[in-house]
Design an enzyme around this catalytic site. Structure first.
Site, PDB file in Angstrom:
ATOM      1  CG  ASP A 134      35.810  30.833  65.514  1.00 22.15           C
ATOM      2  OD1 ASP A 134      34.861  30.415  66.196  1.00 22.15           O
ATOM      3  OD2 ASP A 134      36.973  30.934  65.949  1.00 22.15           O
ATOM      4  CG  ASP A 192      35.243  33.061  71.660  1.00 19.28           C
ATOM      5  OD1 ASP A 192      34.663  34.119  71.348  1.00 19.28           O
ATOM      6  OD2 ASP A 192      34.840  32.324  72.575  1.00 19.28           O
TER       7      ASP A 192
END
Length: 375
Positions: free
Chosen positions: A8, A10
């Protein structure tokens, strides 16, 4: 077969901006602590491909303009690339949650290339800070690492989603790298005799969670000290012949716990090996420990009561002797003081702290702590 880390963006590579959750300016760009050295180490030492998988709500619409997204995104990639951290693939979903796009995590619409059979997904990982990242791992048939505090909130979220089971929950990229490089240190031991039926489960890299049930209240309390003060997750369930006496339950629990410790330690590479002492009220308790492979017990503690709680004091020596033998560790135990409860509890706590020190592992110095070349 190829392996991949699906990472991922953020909240995992960079700090997710509060309020609007949009990284739409250079001023908002802040990297997640320790991410550089750890991703570099993983890239250099392991064979994973790096795949960034990120949801960017409404990217390209009036709510999230392209020209506010790309400067910060490209700056992030440049900074990572300058440290030798290059992504083999970057997958960005631009939809809103309400669009129910098949490409939006945790759905796998963007992941076709990785579902073709070329990749060993069972030994690949999804790393992210949201539960949807761990759901993506389930949907891919991969393992999930949740970059999240291991706290009450996490337990509640997982309880509501029983199909989701991350292999690691941590806020620390050091722990992520340690897990990927050196593997988990867990063990299960089932010991069944005509006298006892014992189940022990241990995770040396846990958070001190315990579930103890031996049928002896004071013994449970002491075993709980081992987990709580060492940071080791510990499950011990015992059915023993307490109708006879306490001997077999205490001895066999020590044997099973020692076997579990030995098994979980594996080849012992990178561990500190040694450890500790502490005071408890009127008592001074010392437990020096060596996971060197040679069992030995030095016991210097006297008790003037026959029982502490429902545990015979003569069994304390026997417990630690059996534990030392089964774990193949050297124990040197000394205790002085007037209060018998404090004295034995101090010994168990000192053991726990000694274990905590001795099992600490450094993957950046991943050597066997011995001049002999074997432990």
């Amino acid at each position: 077969m190829k392996r991949a880390l699906f990472i991922d963006r953020d909240g995992t590579l960079v700090i997710e901006p509060p309020v609007d959750y949009q990284l739409d300016s250079l001023e908002k760009l802040e990297f997640y602590p320790k991410v550089f050295r750890n991703l570099y180490f993983i890239r250099k030492q392991l064979d994973f491909e790096f795949v960034m998988v990120t949801n960017q709500d409404g990217l390209g619409t009036a709510s999230f303009l392209e020209d506010t997204f790309w400067p910060a995104h490209n700056k992030m990639l440049k900074a990572l690339g300058g440290e030798g951290i290059v992504f083999d693939d970057i997958l960005i979903d631009r939809s809103f949650p309400e669009d129910n796009s098949p490409n939006r995590k945790p759905r796998t619409g963007m992941m076709g290339k990785y579902l073709s059979g070329e990749y060993d997904l069972a030994n690949s990982y999804v790393i992210g800070d949201r539960l949807t990242d761990i759901e993506l791992a389930v949907n891919l048939g991969a393992k999930g690492i949740w970059l999240h505090p291991s706290d009450e909130e996490a337990e509640k979220l997982l309880a509501k989603n029983p199909s989701i089971s991350p292999v690691l929950i941590t806020e620390d990229w050091d722990k992520v790298t340690e897990y990927l490089f050196a593997g988990e240190r867990r063990a299960v031991v089932q010991r069944t005799t005509k006298e006892t039926d014992i189940y022990v489960e241990i995770n040396l890299d846990g958070t001190g969670k315990t579930e103890i049930s031996t049928g002896l209240g004071f013994f449970d309390h002491m075993l709980d000290q081992i987990g709580k003060h060492s940071g080791v997750d510990l499950v011990i369930r015992v059915k023993g012949d307490l109708n006879v006496d306490e001997h077999h339950t205490i001895e066999d629990t020590a044997i099973a716990l020692g076997e579990a410790l030995l098994k979980a330690l594996g080849d012992k590479r990178g561990i500190e090996r040694y450890g500790y002492s502490l005071p408890m009220d009127d008592c001074l308790c010392s437990v020096a420990l060596d996971f060197g492979g040679r069992p030995w017990l030095v016991w210097d503690a006297e008790f003037n009561r026959e029982m502490v709680g429902d545990m015979p004091t003569e069994m304390f020596l026997h417990f630690f002797k059996s534990l030392s033998d089964a774990a193949r560790m050297n124990l040197n135990i000394k205790a002085e003081g007037a209060n018998e409860h404090h004295k034995i509890e101090g010994i168990f706590k000192a053991l726990a702290r000694s274990v905590k020190m001795a099992i600490r592992r450094d993957i950046y110095k991943y050597e066997l702590p011995s001049t002999k070349g074997v432990l």
